[in-house]
Write an enzyme that holds these catalytic residues in place. Structure first.
Site, PDB file in Angstrom:
ATOM      1  N   TYR A 164       0.816  -1.220   0.000  1.00  0.00           N
ATOM      2  CA  TYR A 164       0.000   0.000   0.000  1.00  0.00           C
ATOM      3  C   TYR A 164       0.850   1.272   0.000  1.00  0.00           C
ATOM      4  CZ  TYR A 164      -3.823  -3.137   1.496  1.00  0.00           C
ATOM      5  OH  TYR A 164      -4.742  -4.144   1.598  1.00  0.00           O
ATOM      6  N   HIS A 188      -0.086 -11.607   1.799  1.00  0.00           N
ATOM      7  CA  HIS A 188      -1.056 -10.752   1.104  1.00  0.00           C
ATOM      8  C   HIS A 188      -1.747 -11.494  -0.041  1.00  0.00           C
ATOM      9  CE1 HIS A 188      -1.797  -6.245   0.017  1.00  0.00           C
ATOM     10  NE2 HIS A 188      -2.865  -6.978  -0.161  1.00  0.00           N
TER      11      HIS A 188
END
Length: 273
Positions: A47, A105
Protein backbone atom coordinates in the site's frame (compact mmCIF):
# COMPACT_ATOMS: atom_id res chain seq x y z
CA UNK A 1 -16.57 -2.72 20.14
CA UNK A 2 -17.08 -6.47 19.84
CA UNK A 3 -13.89 -8.41 19.14
CA UNK A 4 -13.14 -11.81 17.65
CA UNK A 5 -10.66 -13.79 19.74
CA UNK A 6 -8.26 -15.87 17.70
CA UNK A 7 -4.77 -17.28 18.28
CA UNK A 8 -4.14 -15.05 21.29
CA UNK A 9 -5.25 -11.77 19.71
CA UNK A 10 -8.50 -9.78 19.86
CA UNK A 11 -9.64 -8.54 16.45
CA UNK A 12 -12.13 -5.62 16.55
CA UNK A 13 -14.94 -6.60 14.18
CA UNK A 14 -15.01 -3.25 12.39
CA UNK A 15 -11.57 -2.15 11.25
CA UNK A 16 -10.20 0.56 9.00
CA UNK A 17 -8.72 -0.36 5.62
CA UNK A 18 -6.05 1.77 3.93
CA UNK A 19 -5.77 0.27 0.43
CA UNK A 20 -5.28 2.92 -2.29
CA UNK A 21 -4.28 5.55 0.26
CA UNK A 22 -0.57 5.85 -0.59
CA UNK A 23 1.90 8.31 0.85
CA UNK A 24 1.64 11.04 3.43
CA UNK A 25 -1.97 11.87 2.54
CA UNK A 26 -2.92 8.73 4.43
CA UNK A 27 -1.78 10.13 7.80
CA UNK A 28 -4.62 12.62 8.47
CA UNK A 29 -7.16 10.06 7.27
CA UNK A 30 -5.95 7.46 9.77
CA UNK A 31 -5.69 10.13 12.49
CA UNK A 32 -9.37 10.93 11.89
CA UNK A 33 -10.34 7.25 12.06
CA UNK A 34 -8.48 6.81 15.35
CA UNK A 35 -10.14 9.93 16.79
CA UNK A 36 -13.55 8.49 15.92
CA UNK A 37 -12.81 5.25 17.75
CA UNK A 38 -11.36 2.80 15.24
CA UNK A 39 -8.83 0.52 16.94
CA UNK A 40 -8.15 -1.96 14.12
CA UNK A 41 -5.97 -0.57 11.34
CA UNK A 42 -5.14 -2.63 8.25
CA UNK A 43 -2.18 -1.83 6.00
CA UNK A 44 0.38 -3.68 3.83
CA UNK A 45 3.83 -3.15 2.39
CA UNK A 46 2.24 -2.90 -1.06
CA UNK A 47 0.00 0.00 0.00
CA UNK A 48 3.04 2.28 0.35
CA UNK A 49 1.56 4.00 3.40
CA UNK A 50 3.09 2.22 6.39
CA UNK A 51 5.09 5.32 7.37
CA UNK A 52 1.92 7.44 7.28
CA UNK A 53 -0.01 4.85 9.30
CA UNK A 54 2.80 4.73 11.85
CA UNK A 55 2.91 8.52 12.09
CA UNK A 56 -0.85 8.63 12.66
CA UNK A 57 -0.60 6.06 15.43
CA UNK A 58 2.30 7.94 17.05
CA UNK A 59 0.44 11.25 16.99
CA UNK A 60 -2.81 9.73 18.30
CA UNK A 61 -1.60 9.30 21.86
CA UNK A 62 -3.35 5.93 21.97
CA UNK A 63 -1.36 3.23 23.76
CA UNK A 64 0.07 0.60 21.42
CA UNK A 65 -1.59 -2.17 23.43
CA UNK A 66 -5.00 -0.60 22.73
CA UNK A 67 -4.58 -0.94 18.97
CA UNK A 68 -4.78 -3.89 16.60
CA UNK A 69 -2.35 -3.36 13.71
CA UNK A 70 -2.22 -5.60 10.64
CA UNK A 71 0.33 -5.51 7.83
CA UNK A 72 1.13 -7.95 5.02
CA UNK A 73 4.00 -9.32 2.97
CA UNK A 74 3.68 -9.04 -0.82
CA UNK A 75 3.53 -12.16 -2.98
CA UNK A 76 6.88 -11.36 -4.62
CA UNK A 77 8.63 -11.60 -1.22
CA UNK A 78 7.65 -15.09 -0.07
CA UNK A 79 11.10 -16.66 0.18
CA UNK A 80 12.07 -16.95 3.88
CA UNK A 81 14.86 -14.36 3.79
CA UNK A 82 12.68 -11.96 1.79
CA UNK A 83 9.88 -12.32 4.35
CA UNK A 84 12.31 -11.47 7.14
CA UNK A 85 13.50 -8.36 5.32
CA UNK A 86 9.93 -7.35 4.51
CA UNK A 87 8.87 -7.57 8.14
CA UNK A 88 11.91 -5.61 9.33
CA UNK A 89 11.09 -2.90 6.78
CA UNK A 90 7.42 -2.80 7.76
CA UNK A 91 8.22 -2.50 11.47
CA UNK A 92 10.69 0.30 10.79
CA UNK A 93 8.23 2.22 8.62
CA UNK A 94 5.40 1.75 11.10
CA UNK A 95 7.68 2.76 13.97
CA UNK A 96 6.55 -0.15 16.15
CA UNK A 97 8.23 -3.11 17.84
CA UNK A 98 5.57 -5.58 16.75
CA UNK A 99 2.42 -6.00 14.67
CA UNK A 100 -0.60 -7.83 15.97
CA UNK A 101 -1.20 -9.68 12.71
CA UNK A 102 1.22 -10.42 9.86
CA UNK A 103 -0.33 -11.86 6.73
CA UNK A 104 0.56 -13.37 3.37
CA UNK A 105 -1.06 -10.75 1.10
CA UNK A 106 -1.48 -13.02 -1.93
CA UNK A 107 -0.20 -16.54 -2.54
CA UNK A 108 2.43 -17.02 -5.23
CA UNK A 109 2.49 -19.98 -7.58
CA UNK A 110 6.10 -20.88 -6.80
CA UNK A 111 6.04 -20.42 -3.02
CA UNK A 112 6.96 -23.16 -0.59
CA UNK A 113 3.96 -22.72 1.70
CA UNK A 114 5.45 -24.75 4.52
CA UNK A 115 8.62 -22.64 4.53
CA UNK A 116 6.58 -19.42 4.33
CA UNK A 117 4.46 -20.31 7.34
CA UNK A 118 7.39 -21.69 9.32
CA UNK A 119 9.23 -18.40 8.81
CA UNK A 120 6.20 -16.39 9.86
CA UNK A 121 5.70 -18.53 12.97
CA UNK A 122 9.30 -17.77 13.97
CA UNK A 123 8.30 -14.10 14.22
CA UNK A 124 5.75 -15.02 16.87
CA UNK A 125 8.47 -16.68 18.91
CA UNK A 126 10.67 -13.59 18.47
CA UNK A 127 7.89 -11.28 19.62
CA UNK A 128 7.79 -9.13 16.48
CA UNK A 129 4.43 -10.60 15.42
CA UNK A 130 1.59 -11.67 17.70
CA UNK A 131 -0.32 -13.80 15.18
CA UNK A 132 -0.19 -14.77 11.51
CA UNK A 133 -2.80 -15.05 8.80
CA UNK A 134 -3.35 -15.38 5.07
CA UNK A 135 -5.24 -13.42 2.43
CA UNK A 136 -6.71 -14.41 -0.92
CA UNK A 137 -6.16 -18.16 -0.55
CA UNK A 138 -8.48 -20.53 -2.37
CA UNK A 139 -9.89 -23.49 -0.46
CA UNK A 140 -7.09 -25.86 -1.50
CA UNK A 141 -4.36 -23.51 -0.28
CA UNK A 142 -6.22 -22.68 2.91
CA UNK A 143 -6.76 -26.34 3.79
CA UNK A 144 -3.11 -27.04 3.05
CA UNK A 145 -2.04 -24.30 5.48
CA UNK A 146 -4.43 -25.34 8.25
CA UNK A 147 -5.02 -29.09 7.88
CA UNK A 148 -1.76 -30.31 6.31
CA UNK A 149 0.82 -27.89 7.70
CA UNK A 150 -1.03 -27.16 10.94
CA UNK A 151 -0.13 -23.47 10.95
CA UNK A 152 -1.83 -21.32 13.62
CA UNK A 153 -3.78 -19.21 11.12
CA UNK A 154 -5.53 -16.42 13.03
CA UNK A 155 -7.79 -15.28 10.17
CA UNK A 156 -8.33 -15.36 6.43
CA UNK A 157 -8.82 -12.03 4.65
CA UNK A 158 -10.77 -12.21 1.38
CA UNK A 159 -13.10 -10.17 -0.79
CA UNK A 160 -16.60 -10.47 0.66
CA UNK A 161 -19.71 -8.35 0.16
CA UNK A 162 -23.42 -8.82 -0.63
CA UNK A 163 -22.66 -9.60 -4.29
CA UNK A 164 -20.15 -12.43 -3.76
CA UNK A 165 -20.90 -15.84 -2.25
CA UNK A 166 -18.29 -16.96 0.27
CA UNK A 167 -20.52 -19.48 2.07
CA UNK A 168 -18.24 -22.50 1.51
CA UNK A 169 -15.19 -20.63 2.76
CA UNK A 170 -17.09 -19.22 5.72
CA UNK A 171 -18.45 -22.65 6.66
CA UNK A 172 -14.94 -24.15 6.65
CA UNK A 173 -13.50 -21.27 8.66
CA UNK A 174 -16.29 -21.57 11.24
CA UNK A 175 -15.52 -25.28 11.65
CA UNK A 176 -11.95 -24.23 12.52
CA UNK A 177 -13.04 -21.25 14.68
CA UNK A 178 -11.06 -18.93 12.39
CA UNK A 179 -12.47 -15.47 11.57
CA UNK A 180 -13.07 -14.25 8.03
CA UNK A 181 -11.96 -10.65 7.48
CA UNK A 182 -13.93 -9.09 4.63
CA UNK A 183 -12.11 -6.62 2.42
CA UNK A 184 -13.90 -4.57 -0.25
CA UNK A 185 -17.04 -5.00 1.90
CA UNK A 186 -18.77 -2.21 -0.02
CA UNK A 187 -17.93 -3.83 -3.37
CA UNK A 188 -15.60 -0.92 -4.17
CA UNK A 189 -18.42 1.59 -3.82
CA UNK A 190 -21.05 -0.37 -5.75
CA UNK A 191 -23.09 -1.17 -2.64
CA UNK A 192 -24.04 2.49 -2.26
CA UNK A 193 -25.95 2.44 -5.55
CA UNK A 194 -27.74 -0.89 -5.19
CA UNK A 195 -31.52 -0.45 -5.20
CA UNK A 196 -32.23 -3.34 -2.83
CA UNK A 197 -29.68 -2.15 -0.26
CA UNK A 198 -30.95 1.41 -0.57
CA UNK A 199 -34.52 0.30 0.06
CA UNK A 200 -33.50 -1.63 3.17
CA UNK A 201 -31.45 1.35 4.27
CA UNK A 202 -34.42 3.68 3.95
CA UNK A 203 -36.39 1.35 6.20
CA UNK A 204 -33.69 1.59 8.88
CA UNK A 205 -32.89 5.26 8.36
CA UNK A 206 -29.37 4.63 7.05
CA UNK A 207 -27.57 4.39 3.71
CA UNK A 208 -27.08 1.37 1.47
CA UNK A 209 -23.40 1.11 2.43
CA UNK A 210 -24.29 0.79 6.09
CA UNK A 211 -26.67 -2.06 5.21
CA UNK A 212 -23.88 -3.86 3.34
CA UNK A 213 -21.64 -3.61 6.41
CA UNK A 214 -24.46 -4.55 8.78
CA UNK A 215 -25.13 -7.66 6.66
CA UNK A 216 -21.52 -8.77 7.07
CA UNK A 217 -21.43 -7.94 10.78
CA UNK A 218 -24.66 -9.92 11.19
CA UNK A 219 -22.70 -13.08 10.34
CA UNK A 220 -20.88 -15.12 12.95
CA UNK A 221 -17.10 -14.92 12.78
CA UNK A 222 -16.89 -12.09 10.23
CA UNK A 223 -14.92 -8.85 10.62
CA UNK A 224 -14.90 -6.02 8.06
CA UNK A 225 -12.30 -3.44 7.05
CA UNK A 226 -13.97 -0.74 4.93
CA UNK A 227 -11.87 2.22 3.89
CA UNK A 228 -13.16 5.78 3.92
CA UNK A 229 -11.24 8.93 3.13
CA UNK A 230 -13.84 11.36 4.45
CA UNK A 231 -14.61 11.68 8.14
CA UNK A 232 -18.38 11.53 7.63
CA UNK A 233 -18.03 8.22 5.81
CA UNK A 234 -15.76 6.87 8.53
CA UNK A 235 -18.48 7.72 11.06
CA UNK A 236 -21.22 6.26 8.85
CA UNK A 237 -19.31 2.97 8.71
CA UNK A 238 -19.05 2.95 12.51
CA UNK A 239 -22.79 3.62 12.71
CA UNK A 240 -23.38 0.34 10.85
CA UNK A 241 -22.59 -1.39 14.16
CA UNK A 242 -25.98 -0.29 15.49
CA UNK A 243 -28.07 -1.49 12.53
CA UNK A 244 -30.08 -4.65 13.25
CA UNK A 245 -31.34 -6.49 10.19
CA UNK A 246 -34.49 -8.60 10.27
CA UNK A 247 -35.29 -11.81 8.37
CA UNK A 248 -37.01 -9.87 5.57
CA UNK A 249 -33.82 -7.85 5.06
CA UNK A 250 -31.65 -10.95 5.06
CA UNK A 251 -33.88 -12.69 2.52
CA UNK A 252 -33.81 -9.67 0.20
CA UNK A 253 -30.01 -9.53 0.34
CA UNK A 254 -29.78 -13.29 -0.18
CA UNK A 255 -31.59 -12.83 -3.51
CA UNK A 256 -28.93 -10.44 -4.85
CA UNK A 257 -26.55 -11.93 -7.45
CA UNK A 258 -23.65 -13.55 -5.64
CA UNK A 259 -21.17 -14.12 -8.46
CA UNK A 260 -19.53 -10.70 -8.70
CA UNK A 261 -15.84 -10.66 -7.84
CA UNK A 262 -14.16 -7.30 -8.38
CA UNK A 263 -10.58 -7.98 -7.21
CA UNK A 264 -8.95 -10.23 -9.82
CA UNK A 265 -5.28 -9.41 -10.41
CA UNK A 266 -3.44 -11.64 -12.89
CA UNK A 267 -1.63 -13.44 -10.05
CA UNK A 268 -4.89 -14.51 -8.36
CA UNK A 269 -5.23 -18.20 -7.50
CA UNK A 270 -7.88 -20.28 -9.23
CA UNK A 271 -10.79 -19.38 -6.98
CA UNK A 272 -12.89 -22.50 -7.58
CA UNK A 273 -10.17 -24.91 -6.41
Amino acid sequence: MEVLKTQGIELPRLGFGTFRMPGADCQPVVESALELGYRHIDTAEMYQNEEAVGAAIASSGIGREQLHLTTKVWHENLKPESIRRALESSLAKLGVDYVDLYMVHWPSRDMNLGAVLETMQSFIQQGTVRAIGVCNFNMTLLKSAIDDIGAPIACHQIEYHPFLDQSKMLSYLREKAIPLVAYAPLAQGRAADDAVLREIGAKHGVGASQIALAWLLDQQGVAVIPKAGRRENQQANLDALTVKLDDEDRQAIARLPKNQRFVTPPFSPEWDK
